[in-house]
Design a protein around this motif. Structure first.
Motif, PDB file in Angstrom:
ATOM      1  N   VAL A 156      39.943  28.538  -4.209  1.00 60.35           N
ATOM      2  CA  VAL A 156      38.747  28.682  -5.021  1.00 60.35           C
ATOM      3  C   VAL A 156      39.168  28.828  -6.476  1.00 60.35           C
ATOM      4  O   VAL A 156      40.053  29.611  -6.786  1.00 60.35           O
ATOM      5  CB  VAL A 156      37.935  29.924  -4.581  1.00 60.35           C
ATOM      6  N   THR A 157      38.530  28.053  -7.365  1.00 59.93           N
ATOM      7  CA  THR A 157      38.832  28.158  -8.782  1.00 59.93           C
ATOM      8  C   THR A 157      37.577  28.539  -9.556  1.00 59.93           C
ATOM      9  O   THR A 157      36.458  28.167  -9.182  1.00 59.93           O
ATOM     10  CB  THR A 157      39.390  26.843  -9.357  1.00 59.93           C
TER      11      THR A 157
ATOM     12  N   GLU B  44      45.625  33.223  -4.212  1.00 66.10           N
ATOM     13  CA  GLU B  44      46.357  31.958  -4.099  1.00 66.10           C
ATOM     14  C   GLU B  44      45.572  31.033  -3.177  1.00 66.10           C
ATOM     15  O   GLU B  44      45.347  29.879  -3.473  1.00 66.10           O
ATOM     16  CB  GLU B  44      47.764  32.207  -3.563  1.00 66.10           C
ATOM     17  N   CYS B  45      45.149  31.577  -2.032  1.00 72.45           N
ATOM     18  CA  CYS B  45      44.250  30.881  -1.121  1.00 72.45           C
ATOM     19  C   CYS B  45      43.536  31.928  -0.275  1.00 72.45           C
ATOM     20  O   CYS B  45      43.968  33.071  -0.191  1.00 72.45           O
ATOM     21  CB  CYS B  45      44.956  29.834  -0.269  1.00 72.45           C
TER      22      CYS B  45
ATOM     23  N   HIS C 173      47.571  35.253  -0.252  1.00 69.59           N
ATOM     24  CA  HIS C 173      46.790  34.569   0.784  1.00 69.59           C
ATOM     25  C   HIS C 173      46.014  35.655   1.504  1.00 69.59           C
ATOM     26  O   HIS C 173      46.597  36.514   2.168  1.00 69.59           O
ATOM     27  CB  HIS C 173      47.693  33.817   1.745  1.00 69.59           C
ATOM     28  N   VAL C 174      44.690  35.624   1.367  1.00 69.89           N
ATOM     29  CA  VAL C 174      43.820  36.658   1.914  1.00 69.89           C
ATOM     30  C   VAL C 174      42.997  36.061   3.046  1.00 69.89           C
ATOM     31  O   VAL C 174      42.472  34.952   2.931  1.00 69.89           O
ATOM     32  CB  VAL C 174      42.893  37.229   0.818  1.00 69.89           C
ATOM     33  N   LEU C 175      42.865  36.808   4.129  1.00 69.07           N
ATOM     34  CA  LEU C 175      42.039  36.401   5.256  1.00 69.07           C
ATOM     35  C   LEU C 175      40.928  37.426   5.415  1.00 69.07           C
ATOM     36  O   LEU C 175      41.192  38.624   5.409  1.00 69.07           O
ATOM     37  CB  LEU C 175      42.884  36.348   6.527  1.00 69.07           C
ATOM     38  N   GLY C 176      39.687  36.961   5.491  1.00 69.10           N
ATOM     39  CA  GLY C 176      38.559  37.877   5.670  1.00 69.10           C
ATOM     40  C   GLY C 176      37.323  37.377   4.960  1.00 69.10           C
ATOM     41  O   GLY C 176      37.084  36.185   4.867  1.00 69.10           O
ATOM     42  N   VAL C 177      36.556  38.338   4.447  1.00 67.81           N
ATOM     43  CA  VAL C 177      35.321  38.034   3.735  1.00 67.81           C
ATOM     44  C   VAL C 177      35.447  38.587   2.324  1.00 67.81           C
ATOM     45  O   VAL C 177      35.711  39.771   2.146  1.00 67.81           O
ATOM     46  CB  VAL C 177      34.103  38.664   4.454  1.00 67.81           C
ATOM     47  N   LEU C 178      35.286  37.706   1.341  1.00 62.62           N
ATOM     48  CA  LEU C 178      35.381  38.104  -0.058  1.00 62.62           C
ATOM     49  C   LEU C 178      34.267  37.465  -0.861  1.00 62.62           C
ATOM     50  O   LEU C 178      33.866  36.327  -0.586  1.00 62.62           O
ATOM     51  CB  LEU C 178      36.700  37.619  -0.673  1.00 62.62           C
ATOM     52  N   PRO C 179      33.789  38.154  -1.899  1.00 60.92           N
ATOM     53  CA  PRO C 179      32.884  37.484  -2.837  1.00 60.92           C
ATOM     54  C   PRO C 179      33.689  36.458  -3.646  1.00 60.92           C
ATOM     55  O   PRO C 179      34.915  36.580  -3.778  1.00 60.92           O
ATOM     56  CB  PRO C 179      32.377  38.624  -3.719  1.00 60.92           C
TER      57      PRO C 179
ATOM     58  N   VAL D  22      49.740  35.177   5.984  1.00 62.74           N
ATOM     59  CA  VAL D  22      48.663  35.975   5.394  1.00 62.74           C
ATOM     60  C   VAL D  22      49.256  37.239   4.791  1.00 62.74           C
ATOM     61  O   VAL D  22      50.029  37.937   5.439  1.00 62.74           O
ATOM     62  CB  VAL D  22      47.609  36.327   6.468  1.00 62.74           C
ATOM     63  N   ASP D  23      48.880  37.530   3.530  1.00 63.50           N
ATOM     64  CA  ASP D  23      49.375  38.724   2.847  1.00 63.50           C
ATOM     65  C   ASP D  23      48.451  39.923   3.024  1.00 63.50           C
ATOM     66  O   ASP D  23      48.896  41.065   2.993  1.00 63.50           O
ATOM     67  CB  ASP D  23      49.512  38.449   1.345  1.00 63.50           C
TER      68      ASP D  23
END
Length: 124
Positions: free
Chosen positions: A121-122, A86-87, A72-78, A32-33
């Protein structure tokens, strides 16, 4: 970057924490970045379970496109931000109605958090 430790004991403790992280690292999850959350107990839960290293992953309360792009993001995003990653990984919570909207303890997260799920997500 130079890190100064107060003692050999403090350095040894950091090494032990890093070794513990590596030992508990989930083999199915990419490194995770960036963690995006307003909840410090979630960060603690993620670290306790080896999903993010104790001191190497950046944690922000609100993310910008520049911060998430290609990471690579972990959490809550719109979705407007998750499509730039990336993921993107979320920790699903199966909360009873009375706990929704409340600050959760680490014990609550232990009880209600599911296995992290990673998405790509694309935008079309």
């Amino acid at each position: 970057m130079t890190i100064k430790y107060k003692s050999e004991e403090e350095l040894l403790q950091e090494i032990c924490v890093a070794a513990d992280y590596l030992a508990r690292r989930r083999s199915t999850m990419l490194p995770v970045d960036l963690v995006v959350t307003r909840h410090p107990n979630l960060v603690e839960y993620l670290r306790l379970h080896g999903f993010v290293p104790p001191c190497l992953t950046e944690v922000v309360t609100h993310a910008t496109p520049e911060q998430v792009r290609g990471k690579h993001v972990l959490g809550v995003l719109p979705h407007s931000l998750s499509c730039l990653c990336e993921c993107f990984t979320e920790v699903p919570l199966n909360l009873p109605p009375e706990l929704r909207g409340k600050e959760l303890s680490v014990a609550d997260l232990e009880q209600y958090a599911g296995k992290p799920v990673t998405y790509r997500v694309t935008q079309r």
